[in-house]
Design a protein around this motif. Structure first.
Motif, PDB file in Angstrom:
ATOM      1  N   CYS A 157      27.854  26.825 -19.091  1.00  0.00           N
ATOM      2  CA  CYS A 157      27.626  27.495 -17.804  1.00  0.00           C
ATOM      3  C   CYS A 157      27.074  26.500 -16.786  1.00  0.00           C
ATOM      4  N   TYR A 158      26.358  25.499 -17.308  1.00  0.00           N
ATOM      5  CA  TYR A 158      25.788  24.441 -16.476  1.00  0.00           C
ATOM      6  C   TYR A 158      26.112  23.132 -17.173  1.00  0.00           C
ATOM      7  N   ASP A 159      26.762  22.210 -16.461  1.00  0.00           N
ATOM      8  CA  ASP A 159      27.228  20.972 -17.073  1.00  0.00           C
ATOM      9  C   ASP A 159      26.835  19.801 -16.188  1.00  0.00           C
ATOM     10  N   GLY A 160      26.058  18.857 -16.746  1.00  0.00           N
ATOM     11  CA  GLY A 160      25.569  17.740 -15.937  1.00  0.00           C
ATOM     12  C   GLY A 160      24.554  18.251 -14.935  1.00  0.00           C
ATOM     13  N   ASN A 161      24.940  18.283 -13.661  1.00  0.00           N
ATOM     14  CA  ASN A 161      24.044  18.852 -12.652  1.00  0.00           C
ATOM     15  C   ASN A 161      24.751  19.881 -11.761  1.00  0.00           C
ATOM     16  N   THR A 162      25.788  20.515 -12.331  1.00  0.00           N
ATOM     17  CA  THR A 162      26.518  21.538 -11.571  1.00  0.00           C
ATOM     18  C   THR A 162      26.728  22.794 -12.415  1.00  0.00           C
ATOM     19  N   TRP A 163      26.830  23.924 -11.729  1.00  0.00           N
ATOM     20  CA  TRP A 163      27.137  25.196 -12.373  1.00  0.00           C
ATOM     21  C   TRP A 163      28.648  25.364 -12.502  1.00  0.00           C
ATOM     22  N   SER A 164      29.090  26.060 -13.519  1.00  0.00           N
ATOM     23  CA  SER A 164      30.498  26.392 -13.686  1.00  0.00           C
ATOM     24  C   SER A 164      30.902  27.396 -12.600  1.00  0.00           C
ATOM     25  N   SER A 165      31.906  27.039 -11.815  1.00  0.00           N
ATOM     26  CA  SER A 165      32.355  27.939 -10.755  1.00  0.00           C
ATOM     27  C   SER A 165      33.000  29.199 -11.335  1.00  0.00           C
ATOM     28  N   ASP A 166      33.514  29.118 -12.539  1.00  0.00           N
ATOM     29  CA  ASP A 166      34.127  30.283 -13.182  1.00  0.00           C
ATOM     30  C   ASP A 166      33.088  31.221 -13.789  1.00  0.00           C
ATOM     31  N   LEU A 167      32.142  30.651 -14.525  1.00  0.00           N
ATOM     32  CA  LEU A 167      31.156  31.467 -15.218  1.00  0.00           C
ATOM     33  C   LEU A 167      29.989  31.872 -14.324  1.00  0.00           C
ATOM     34  N   CYS A 168      29.691  31.044 -13.319  1.00  0.00           N
ATOM     35  CA  CYS A 168      28.520  31.292 -12.468  1.00  0.00           C
ATOM     36  C   CYS A 168      28.865  31.215 -10.980  1.00  0.00           C
ATOM     37  N   PRO A 169      29.788  32.044 -10.510  1.00  0.00           N
ATOM     38  CA  PRO A 169      30.109  32.042  -9.090  1.00  0.00           C
ATOM     39  C   PRO A 169      29.003  32.665  -8.249  1.00  0.00           C
ATOM     40  N   ASP A 170      28.155  33.476  -8.872  1.00  0.00           N
ATOM     41  CA  ASP A 170      27.033  34.109  -8.196  1.00  0.00           C
ATOM     42  C   ASP A 170      25.983  34.445  -9.264  1.00  0.00           C
ATOM     43  N   PRO A 171      24.750  34.790  -8.851  1.00  0.00           N
ATOM     44  CA  PRO A 171      23.686  35.036  -9.826  1.00  0.00           C
ATOM     45  C   PRO A 171      24.009  36.144 -10.820  1.00  0.00           C
ATOM     46  N   GLU A 172      24.636  37.225 -10.356  1.00  0.00           N
ATOM     47  CA  GLU A 172      24.910  38.357 -11.235  1.00  0.00           C
ATOM     48  C   GLU A 172      25.908  37.995 -12.335  1.00  0.00           C
ATOM     49  N   LYS A 173      27.004  37.329 -11.943  1.00  0.00           N
ATOM     50  CA  LYS A 173      28.011  36.935 -12.928  1.00  0.00           C
ATOM     51  C   LYS A 173      27.432  35.933 -13.926  1.00  0.00           C
ATOM     52  N   CYS A 174      26.560  35.073 -13.437  1.00  0.00           N
ATOM     53  CA  CYS A 174      25.953  34.067 -14.316  1.00  0.00           C
ATOM     54  C   CYS A 174      25.123  34.752 -15.414  1.00  0.00           C
ATOM     55  N   SER A 175      24.317  35.730 -15.024  1.00  0.00           N
ATOM     56  CA  SER A 175      23.516  36.466 -16.005  1.00  0.00           C
ATOM     57  C   SER A 175      24.408  37.239 -16.964  1.00  0.00           C
ATOM     58  N   GLN A 176      25.530  37.737 -16.456  1.00  0.00           N
ATOM     59  CA  GLN A 176      26.445  38.508 -17.282  1.00  0.00           C
ATOM     60  C   GLN A 176      27.164  37.626 -18.304  1.00  0.00           C
TER      61      GLN A 176
END
Length: 437
Positions: A58-77
């Protein structure tokens, strides 16, 4: 009814707990009022592997996955916070009363830099401390910490359960090292109040593991110990409140709002070298940093009026150094008078006073605080504020804080040349004045 539905929604999409690595906290002993306590150590959630239901990051290096974490709610889901291999991945080990934090650890899947851990009372609850009219003591070995590194021990006003009860999104809680905050209102926390800090996330240009999001997380901080083998300081940071921040409340340097935020980021510090005694702390000096030393800190009064430091080494009690700087009364502890005079002498902004001074800090300490231990290098200022001259071209009173060169502390150099660095903390004790040493 509407609030109840919102709570159900939050619980449904709370950050989940991974099952690929079991969470087994290292055990450590310490003393409370002379009685032996059995505690545990937990690493901060920011260091942990964050992935989907399989093995995709979900988080790789120093960036968030745009697919898994496009927003806070989707990231938690979508995301799971994984358990930790303390020694193999993070270079953390504990035995009896001693905790060792390694600097660079090459694991099976990644290279880890530094760590931040907390003392647990039990596997789901941080150990909480009420500092006023008490004494906190520990032994530390910084002989393997060169310029540019900081083996730190401090207290912050974070929630005892990691925010789990108040914020349903923070499901992993203290067991997985959630809930961190400090007086710098850090924006690099991946989760604040259990919510992914993905909005406006910007990867840090000089740190391949870190970035910053829209929100920061602020709370009162007492830096008992920030040190390497060359310099040390203890510092008081008051905040007007403990909260997630956004915009001006964060006091961001990037927005030229450092002194407009809710926390005193500069703090009021006592550093023997900075305040005129260059022979007190260091290898072979009065307090010999090439050997373990016991550090005693006393929080005097309620309301708090003074914070005093005592040292013990080689069977001898060593009184703290006295200030020897023009414009500052000769003292050996932190008080309102010392803080006010030191700010005038250096020309620094007295944000400590603006945030209530010792009275404001005393009120903040009505809230219990959590013990934090960490080892880190500095991607912002190369640790010059601790062990060198800062700002590096300044000739002002108080600008020199230690003997390290202004060219030292670059994380790339430190991580390469000092990968095997480490700090050892042991014999933590808490109790009445003059009872722990």
């Amino acid at each position: 009814m509407f609030g109840f539905l919102l709570s159900l929604f939050a619980l449904q999409f709370a950050l989940e707990i991974g099952t690929q690595t079991s969470e087994s906290h290292p055990s450590i002993t310490w003393e409370l009022n002379g009685a032996r306590q059995s505690g545990q150590i937990v690493i901060d959630s920011n260091w942990r592997w964050l992935h989907d239901s399989g093995t995709t990051n979900c988080y790789d290096g120093n960036t968030w996955s745009s697919d898994l974490c496009p927003d806070p709610e989707k990231c938690s889901q979508n995301c799971y916070l994984e358990g930790a291999d303390y020694s193999g991945t993070y270079g953390i080990s504990a035995s009896g009363s001693q905790l060792t934090l390694g600097f660079v650890t090459k694991g099976s899947y990644s290279t880890n830099i530094g760590s931040r851990v907390y003392l647990l009372k039990d596997e789901n609850t941080y150990q909480m401390f009420k500092l006023k009219n008490k004494e906190f003591t520990f032994t530390v070995d910084v002989s393997n910490l060169p310029c540019g590194l900081n083996g730190a021990l401090y207290f912050v006003a974070m929630p005892s359960d990691g925010g789990k009860a108040k914020y349903p999104l923070a499901k992993p809680g203290a067991k997985y090292g959630m809930g961190y905050c400090d007086a710098q209102c850090p924006h690099d926390m991946k989760f604040i109040n259990g919510e992914a800090n993905v909005l406006d996330w910007k990867p840090q240009s000089n740190d391949e593991n870190a970035g910053t999001g829209r929100y920061g997380t602020c709370c009162t901080e007492m830096d008992i110990w920030e040190a390497n083998s060359q310099a040390t300081a203890y510092t008081v940071h008051a905040c007007s409140k403990n909260a997630r921040c956004e915009g001006t409340e964060c006091g961001d340097d990037s927005a030229s709002q450092r002194y407009n935020g809710i926390c005193d980021k500069d703090g009021c510090d006592f550093n023997s070298w900075r305040w005129g005694n260059k022979t007190f702390f260091g290898p072979g000096l009065t307090v010999d940093s090439s050997k373990p030393v016991t550090v005693v800190t006393q929080f005097i009064g309620d309301p708090l009026t003074e914070i005093r430091r005592i040292w013990v080494q080689g069977g001898k009690v060593i009184q703290n150094s006295f200030t020897n700087v023009s414009g500052i009364t000769s003292v050996d502890s932190i008080t309102n008078t010392f803080c006010d005079e030191s700010k005038v002498a250096t020309g620094d902004t007295n944000d400590f006073k603006a945030k209530g001074g010792m009275s404001g800090f005393s009120k903040a300490l009505d809230t219990e605080v959590v013990l934090v231990l960490s080892l880190w290098d500095d991607h912002t200022a190369n640790m010059l504020w601790l062990d060198s001259t800062y700002p590096s071209n300044s000739t002002a009173i108080g600008a020199t804080r230690g003997p390290c060169a202004t060219s030292s502390g670059d994380p790339k150099n430190v991580e390469s040349a000092s990968a095997n660095a480490s700090v050892k903390f042991s014999d933590i004790k808490f109790g009445a004045f003059d009872s722990t040493y």
